[in-house]
Scaffold this motif. Structure first.
Motif, PDB file in Angstrom:
ATOM      1  N   ASN A 297     103.785 -62.384   0.111  1.00  0.00           N
ATOM      2  CA  ASN A 297     103.005 -61.999  -1.586  1.00  0.00           C
ATOM      3  C   ASN A 297     102.617 -60.626  -2.168  1.00  0.00           C
ATOM      4  O   ASN A 297     102.133 -60.290  -3.219  1.00  0.00           O
ATOM      5  N   TYR A 298     102.366 -59.875  -1.202  1.00  0.00           N
ATOM      6  CA  TYR A 298     101.957 -58.515  -1.578  1.00  0.00           C
ATOM      7  C   TYR A 298     103.559 -56.989  -1.365  1.00  0.00           C
ATOM      8  O   TYR A 298     104.039 -57.438  -0.272  1.00  0.00           O
TER       9      TYR A 298
ATOM     10  N   ILE B 293     111.489 -66.655  -5.262  1.00  0.00           N
ATOM     11  CA  ILE B 293     110.934 -67.692  -4.878  1.00  0.00           C
ATOM     12  C   ILE B 293     109.919 -67.361  -3.934  1.00  0.00           C
ATOM     13  O   ILE B 293     109.845 -66.841  -3.153  1.00  0.00           O
ATOM     14  N   PRO B 294     108.871 -67.884  -4.964  1.00  0.00           N
ATOM     15  CA  PRO B 294     107.546 -67.951  -3.761  1.00  0.00           C
ATOM     16  C   PRO B 294     107.579 -68.557  -2.463  1.00  0.00           C
ATOM     17  O   PRO B 294     108.027 -69.748  -2.467  1.00  0.00           O
TER      18      PRO B 294
ATOM     19  N   GLY C  69      93.776 -54.448  -0.736  1.00  0.00           N
ATOM     20  CA  GLY C  69      94.550 -54.835  -1.170  1.00  0.00           C
ATOM     21  C   GLY C  69      93.657 -54.327  -2.851  1.00  0.00           C
ATOM     22  O   GLY C  69      92.499 -54.332  -3.293  1.00  0.00           O
ATOM     23  N   ASN C  70      94.680 -54.710  -4.173  1.00  0.00           N
ATOM     24  CA  ASN C  70      94.000 -54.606  -5.206  1.00  0.00           C
ATOM     25  C   ASN C  70      95.728 -55.901  -6.067  1.00  0.00           C
ATOM     26  O   ASN C  70      96.995 -55.821  -5.540  1.00  0.00           O
ATOM     27  N   SER C  71      94.887 -56.564  -6.075  1.00  0.00           N
ATOM     28  CA  SER C  71      95.803 -57.590  -6.708  1.00  0.00           C
ATOM     29  C   SER C  71      97.105 -57.183  -7.974  1.00  0.00           C
ATOM     30  O   SER C  71      98.046 -58.345  -8.151  1.00  0.00           O
ATOM     31  N   SER C  72      97.512 -56.128  -8.159  1.00  0.00           N
ATOM     32  CA  SER C  72      98.735 -55.726  -9.499  1.00  0.00           C
ATOM     33  C   SER C  72      99.709 -55.737  -8.107  1.00  0.00           C
ATOM     34  O   SER C  72     100.603 -55.631  -8.727  1.00  0.00           O
TER      35      SER C  72
ATOM     36  N   GLY D  56      97.532 -64.291  -1.830  1.00  0.00           N
ATOM     37  CA  GLY D  56      98.313 -63.540  -0.509  1.00  0.00           C
ATOM     38  C   GLY D  56      97.956 -62.209   0.102  1.00  0.00           C
ATOM     39  O   GLY D  56      96.864 -61.944  -0.586  1.00  0.00           O
ATOM     40  N   THR D  57      98.235 -61.767   1.448  1.00  0.00           N
ATOM     41  CA  THR D  57      96.849 -60.905   2.226  1.00  0.00           C
ATOM     42  C   THR D  57      97.809 -59.553   1.681  1.00  0.00           C
ATOM     43  O   THR D  57      99.312 -59.641   1.238  1.00  0.00           O
TER      44      THR D  57
END
Length: 204
Positions: free
Chosen positions: A9-10, A23-24, A143-146, A174-175
């Motif tokens: 997811n990153y 689609i996740p 990481g950054n959630s952006s 997610g990582t």
């Protein structure tokens, strides 16, 4: 209480953000996988290849069903930092035909070290949260959630349209795209949220 995770997811840079609908990739973990209060981690005997993945964890504060993008974040009451451990050798087997489920690779006892939760009101923008992890004093993930492909709001909408989210449920978001690696006996893993140390896990 259930733990819901999301895979891959990153991105490492906003220029890598995919175009169009994604689609996740969703999976679940049992609550027995939680490792709290900086308890030591005992690696599972059935795996020789457990990897760490530092992640933002979001707690559901009230019953959520069929959320919309407009109201999704209203169902979140707190944020923590977690480590989504994965037995990579078991996961590889589960991806082959007629093998076992992902749950065995991600759901073993202690597979989710997690920090205390902080009120979501402490964070002005859930799309701009910095987090990182060090292993034996060396920063391995940052990481950054952006950089999330599926945002927190989109994740809540997607999941709550399939299953009801109850108070206390935890979403692992997610990582970072880079830096996940193998956990070894004797390692010390420290997680940081906006520069504040959140968890400290010693590996037996």
């Amino acid at each position: 209480m259930k733990i819901i995770g999301i895979g891959k997811n990153y991105v490492s840079d906003l220029s890598e953000m995919p175009k169009g609908k994604v689609i996740p990739l969703i999976f679940t973990k049992p609550d027995s996988s939680l490792l709290e209060n900086n308890a030591d981690l005992e690696l599972p005997a059935f795996s020789d290849d457990v990897w760490y993945e530092v992640e933002l964890a979001f707690r559901i504060g009230k019953t959520c069903k069929n959320a919309t993008l407009e109201d999704a974040l209203l169902f979140v009451d707190a944020i923590a930092l977690a480590n989504d451990l994965t037995a990579k050798d078991v996961l590889k087997q589960s991806r082959e035909p007629n093998k076992g489920p992902w749950a065995l690779a991600k759901g073993f006892d202690g597979a989710t070290p997690i920090s205390k939760f902080l009120p979501i009101s402490d964070f002005s923008d859930v799309k701009n949260i910095n987090f990182s992890m060090t292993v034996n004093g060396i920063e391995t993930q940052k990481g950054n959630s952006s950089l999330m492909i599926t945002t927190l709001a989109e994740l809540i909408v997607y999941v709550s349209n399939v299953m009801t989210l109850n108070p206390g449920d935890i979403l692992l978001s997610g990582t970072p795209a880079l830096g996940a690696d193998k956990v070894n006996s004797g390692d010390e893993m420290l997680g940081y949220l906006e520069g504040e140390k959140m968890f400290h896990t010693k590996v037996k």
